[in-house]
Design an enzyme around this catalytic site. Structure first.
Site, PDB file in Angstrom:
ATOM      1  N   LYS A 226       0.853  -1.183   0.000  1.00 44.77           N
ATOM      2  CA  LYS A 226       0.000   0.000   0.000  1.00 44.77           C
ATOM      3  C   LYS A 226       0.887   1.231   0.000  1.00 44.77           C
ATOM      4  O   LYS A 226       1.722   1.416   0.877  1.00 44.77           O
ATOM      5  CB  LYS A 226      -0.898  -0.002   1.233  1.00 44.77           C
ATOM      6  CG  LYS A 226      -1.764   1.238   1.335  1.00 44.77           C
ATOM      7  CD  LYS A 226      -2.827   1.094   2.378  1.00 44.77           C
ATOM      8  CE  LYS A 226      -3.591   2.392   2.523  1.00 44.77           C
ATOM      9  NZ  LYS A 226      -4.622   2.292   3.549  1.00 44.77           N
ATOM     10  N   LYS A 280      -2.264  -1.475  -3.795  1.00 44.11           N
ATOM     11  CA  LYS A 280      -3.104  -0.284  -3.779  1.00 44.11           C
ATOM     12  C   LYS A 280      -2.247   0.955  -3.880  1.00 44.11           C
ATOM     13  O   LYS A 280      -1.238   1.027  -3.184  1.00 44.11           O
ATOM     14  CB  LYS A 280      -3.900  -0.273  -2.468  1.00 44.11           C
ATOM     15  CG  LYS A 280      -4.772   0.912  -2.276  1.00 44.11           C
ATOM     16  CD  LYS A 280      -5.620   0.739  -1.062  1.00 44.11           C
ATOM     17  CE  LYS A 280      -6.272   2.042  -0.781  1.00 44.11           C
ATOM     18  NZ  LYS A 280      -6.332   2.318   0.614  1.00 44.11           N
TER      19      LYS A 280
HETATM   20  C1  PBG Z   1      -7.455   3.413   5.578  1.00 45.72           C
HETATM   21  C2  PBG Z   1      -7.746   3.215   4.134  1.00 45.72           C
HETATM   22  C3  PBG Z   1      -7.539   4.127   3.092  1.00 45.72           C
HETATM   23  C4  PBG Z   1      -8.084   3.541   1.945  1.00 45.72           C
HETATM   24  C5  PBG Z   1      -8.555   2.274   2.294  1.00 45.72           C
HETATM   25  N1  PBG Z   1      -8.335   2.096   3.671  1.00 45.72           N
HETATM   26  C6  PBG Z   1      -6.989   5.504   3.084  1.00 45.72           C
HETATM   27  C7  PBG Z   1      -5.689   5.808   3.691  1.00 45.72           C
HETATM   28  O1  PBG Z   1      -4.850   4.926   3.911  1.00 45.72           O
HETATM   29  O2  PBG Z   1      -5.480   6.970   3.953  1.00 45.72           O
HETATM   30  C8  PBG Z   1      -8.140   4.188   0.585  1.00 45.72           C
HETATM   31  C9  PBG Z   1      -9.272   3.777  -0.296  1.00 45.72           C
HETATM   32  C10 PBG Z   1      -9.536   4.678  -1.446  1.00 45.72           C
HETATM   33  O3  PBG Z   1      -8.861   5.696  -1.691  1.00 45.72           O
HETATM   34  O4  PBG Z   1     -10.485   4.373  -2.174  1.00 45.72           O
HETATM   35  N2  PBG Z   1      -6.256   2.954   6.051  1.00 45.72           N
END
Ligand code: PBG
Length: 358
Positions: A226, A280
């Protein structure tokens, strides 16, 4: 059609070269013998030679949940997506099951007054997301439910972990919090826990706690690779974690410049007990999806983020892109890169469209 004699010549030549320990000479297979357009000439032929297919089984629908009843609040940066109260989320889950979506992912928007430095609401078995899980499990037992494991919907500072006095995210103290959050969500009936916090060691810690507490069948989908991405902006609007975010998430989420490191992250999470892994964001990280799938052959998911949803929707609203086609093209690209399933806010509309086509 290739003539059999030609095939024979080719294989004989290959055989001979093999015996002589040399590589066979380049085949004379160029134009005009090879015309790649032949296979593309008609729709039926294109369908026959198509390598990748997208079906509703590939799609996971993220849903935002709020308190209240019959409450629906639109998200400005995600036109067409709304936060739903639990009763409406149950309806949405019913629809999702009918159109063939295998799973939904729930994200709570916690009231600002309930957020604090310690993320206390994350540990409350009666919190919004746990109530939503219970209600949906009861009404739609056949759909899979995925919950994030991360503290950002609950912290007053918007970070995924707990902060030290100097403002750094404390990895090991956060692990304890994540374990409690994970157990509370598993107890509520969540099928797949999805740690999205990027703390070191969290998959192992959560797995051990699940085993110890009898949740041996709860799956773990690790947001393994991520990235610290600008594509999460609209999501943070949706869950309300963006306004108060102190600083950025670069000390725990990955540097977008790195690819090899993604493989290390994935390898660790597998060794710690992840059942599935995720990359992601999506479209800007197709190389990572490909490398992860190639290297590990594990169920590999990808998240088409809120920012990707916003980009495509905005361009389509202006008539600059053909909405239907560009959405399918993006989702197909994920499949082609090796993804087994895709988190996408477009899931219901695409599933409906694919269903009509079959
Ligand atoms: C929380 C989380 C995030 C997303 C999924 N879980 C945001 C972040 O890490 O700030 C992003 C999902 C999206 O942008 O559609 N940890």
């Amino acid at each position: 059609m290739a003539s059999p004699s030609k095939d024979k010549t080719v294989s004989l030549r290959t055989e001979r070269a093999k015996r002589a320990g040399t590589t066979p000479p380049a085949l004379k297979s160029g134009y005009p013998a090879t015309r790649l357009r032949r296979n593309r000439r008609a729709d039926w032929s294109r369908r026959l030679v198509r390598e990748t297919a997208l079906t509703p089984d590939d799609l996971i629908w993220p849903l935002f949940v709020i308190d209240g009843e019959r409450a629906r609040s639109e998200i400005e940066s995600m036109p067409g997506v709304a936060r739903l109260s639990i009763d409406l989320a149950v309806r949405a889950a019913e629809d999702a099951a009918v159109i063939g979506l295998p799973a939904i992912a729930l994200f709570p928007n916690t009231e600002p007054g309930l957020r604090d430095e310690a993320a206390s609401q994350a540990f409350n078995p009666g919190n919004l997301v746990c109530r939503a899980v219970r209600a949906i499990k009861q009404a739609v037992p056949e759909i899979g439910i995925i919950c994030d494991v991360a503290l950002d919907p609950y912290t007053s500072h918007g970070h995924d972990g707990l902060l030290d006095e100097d403002g750094t995210v404390d990895n090991d103290r956060t692990l304890q919090a994540l374990i409690t959050q994970a157990l509370v969500q598993a107890e509520a009936g969540c099928d797949i826990l999805a740690p999205s916090d990027m703390m070191d060691g969290r998959v192992g810690a959560i797995r051990a706690a699940l085993e110890e507490n009898g949740f041996t069948d709860t799956q773990i989908l690790s947001y393994a690779a991520k990235y610290a991405s600008a594509y999460y902006g609209p999501f943070r609007d949706a869950v309300g974690s963006g306004v108060q975010l102190r600083g950025d998430k670069k000390t725990y989420q990955m540097d977008p410049a790195n690819g090899d490191e993604a493989l290390r992250e994935v390898a660790l999470d597998i060794s710690e007990g992840a059942d599935m892994v995720m990359v992601k964001p999506g479209i800007a990280y197709l190389d990572i999806v490909w490398r992860v799938k190639e290297a590990f052959n594990l169920p590999t998911f990808v998240y088409q983020t809120s920012g990707e949803y916003a980009m495509l929707t905005a361009a389509a609203e202006r008539g600059w892109l053909d909405r239907d086609r560009v959405i399918l093209e993006n989702l197909l690209a994920f499949k082609r890169a090796g993804a087994d399933a895709i988190f996408t806010y477009f899931a219901p509309e695409v599933a409906r469209r694919l269903k009509d086509e079959f």
